[in-house]
Enzyme design. Structure first.
Site, mmCIF file in Angstrom:
data_model
loop_
_atom_site.group_PDB
_atom_site.id
_atom_site.type_symbol
_atom_site.label_atom_id
_atom_site.label_comp_id
_atom_site.label_asym_id
_atom_site.label_seq_id
_atom_site.Cartn_x
_atom_site.Cartn_y
_atom_site.Cartn_z
ATOM 1 N N HIS A 83 24.429 -20.971 -11.405
ATOM 2 C CA HIS A 83 25.235 -21.150 -12.615
ATOM 3 C C HIS A 83 25.079 -22.598 -13.079
ATOM 4 O O HIS A 83 25.984 -23.417 -12.946
ATOM 5 C CB HIS A 83 26.703 -20.809 -12.362
ATOM 6 N N ASP A 90 30.002 -19.753 -15.571
ATOM 7 C CA ASP A 90 31.100 -19.342 -14.681
ATOM 8 C C ASP A 90 32.421 -19.967 -15.130
ATOM 9 O O ASP A 90 33.474 -19.326 -15.084
ATOM 10 C CB ASP A 90 30.777 -19.706 -13.220
ATOM 11 N N TYR A 149 16.905 -17.157 -31.057
ATOM 12 C CA TYR A 149 18.240 -17.173 -31.628
ATOM 13 C C TYR A 149 18.249 -17.850 -32.990
ATOM 14 O O TYR A 149 17.508 -18.794 -33.238
ATOM 15 C CB TYR A 149 19.202 -17.914 -30.694
ATOM 16 N N GLU A 162 35.896 -29.653 -12.859
ATOM 17 C CA GLU A 162 36.644 -28.404 -13.082
ATOM 18 C C GLU A 162 37.968 -28.622 -13.803
ATOM 19 O O GLU A 162 38.510 -27.703 -14.416
ATOM 20 C CB GLU A 162 36.907 -27.702 -11.739
#
Ligand SMILES: [Zn+2]
Ligand SMILES: [Zn+2]
Length: 408
Positions: free
Chosen positions: A110, A115, A310, A387
């Protein structure tokens, strides 16, 4: 802010959810999956969605998950819908961070922080569920696989993600992307084009093979390919307005086997990045013209294959104003930055923003004390995201939805 979402309370509630977000994020981090089919990831996400008391809807063509939060507020605007996106896929590289929750899947990581996106969107959903009576309309949670080049958002659209939503009053979409490019705890917004269109180029120069000592009896595809590479750079810098960004990079050149053979073909692969659909179409056409001209000049056939990637990610001006206001209320003016320039990376959330107005923002997660120049970036085998700002991310998802949907 017009709705009185009480930013301090929302932040505090989001902070309280941080441990559970960290937990789900780390569980996902251990089991990164790549592409459109992410069975283990989907199982975790569906479980978490059920844990919120919502019914997960599993994708037909991919392992996407969607769920709907219905507002119970009565006053005001009625029936608008906002889609909140979190992508779920990992990348094909081996993790070298040394984190104790490192990837347990060899060759997968990841490394783009998806995540954390899932964890933040689940946190945002919890905050919204606790405030259902403060808004009317609905929030669609969009857990998307296959962002990293697999067109996962397009598959979800084809599966009907926006059926009954597109074209209705107040339809909107919002996404957050985490990044170590920005200091931790910052929210980075941009009005208008934010990320580029990315198309893959595959060019085959077909000459005629022969002896390297007698090139006049052959058609040397390597020399022609070399001329073509430089001609493409010349084309971009001399024919595209300098104020309309366009990048062509030939990133792979493959030809030949040894020193005394002229091979029959040479192959070039590269990327085209542009920031408007007009320039994108224009440059594609010019690439074909340049290739045809150089091929004709030297007696070679040059095949140009342009694999559409994209589209340009374009943030709606009005919606971005709303996001910026919400971000400022939540994080304070010092933590909100207007990005000076777009980024030449690409995002398949662009497909959603082609259909409904909305915006994407970057949440800074570069650990404090690490300079930009030394912090491993998204997609690095060493990247470590702070985090703590996931709480701000969750609060931002919720606040943007509340501000958009709340009765006025
Ligand atoms: Zn990525
Ligand atoms: Zn990403």
């Amino acid at each position: 802010m017009t709705t009185g979402i009480a930013p301090a309370t929302l932040r505090a509630d989001a902070d309280a959810l941080l441990p559970s977000m960290v937990d789900v994020r780390r569980r996902l981090h251990r089991i990164p999956e790549i592409g459109l089919h992410l069975p283990k990831t989907q199982a975790i996400v569906a479980d978490e969605v059920r844990g919120l008391g919502l019914e997960p809807v599993l994708g037909r063509s991919t392992t996407s998950v969607t769920a709907v939060i219905e507002g119970t507020g009565t006053a005001g605007t009625g029936d608008a819908t906002i889609v909140l996106r979190g992508d779920m896929d990992g990348l094909p590289l081996t993790e070298d961070t040394g984190l104790d929750f490192s990837s347990e899947h060899p060759g997968a990581m990841h490394a783009c922080g998806h995540d954390t996106h899932v964890a933040m969107l689940l946190g945002g959903a919890r905050l919204l569920l606790d405030r259902r009576d403060r808004f009317a309309g609905r929030v669609v949670l969009m857990f998307q696989p296959g962002e990293e080049g697999y067109h996962g958002a397009r598959f979800m659209l084809e599966d009907g993600l926006l059926d009954g939503i597109e074209g209705t009053p107040g339809a909107a979409a919002f996404a957050i992307h985490i990044s170590t490019k920005y200091p931790t705890g910052t929210l980075n917004v941009r009005h208008g084009p934010m990320l580029a269109a990315a198309d893959r180029l595959l060019i085959t120069v077909r000459g005629r093979g022969g002896h390297a000592s007698e090139p006049s009896l052959a058609v040397d595809p390597i020399a022609i390919a070399a001329e073509l590479i430089l001609a493409l750079q010349l084309m971009v810098t001399r024919t595209v307005n300098a104020l309309d960004p366009a990048v062509i990079t030939i990133a792979r050149v493959t030809a030949g086997t040894t020193n005394n053979i002229i091979p029959p073909t040479a192959e070039l692969e590269g990327t085209l990045r542009t920031l408007s659909e007009e320039i994108r179409a224009d440059v594609k056409e010019r690439i074909r013209q340049v290739a045809a001209g150089i091929g004709a000049a030297h007696g070679a056939d040059i095949d140009v294959l342009i694999d559409p990637g994209y589209p340009v990610t374009v943030n709606d001006e009005g919606f971005t104003d709303l996001v910026r206001g919400v971000a400022t209320d939540l994080a304070g003016p010092d933590a909100v930055h207007e990005m000076g320039t777009p980024i030449m990376g690409a995002e398949d959330f662009a497909y959603v923003l082609q259909r409904v107005p909305g915006a994407m923002i970057f949440l800074g997660a570069r650990p404090a004390g690490l300079a930009l120049e030394v912090a491993p970036m998204n997609h690095s085998n060493l990247v470590i995201f702070d985090e703590a700002p996931m709480a701000l991310g969750a609060a931002t998802y919720a606040a943007v939805a509340l501000e958009h949907l709340a009765p006025r």
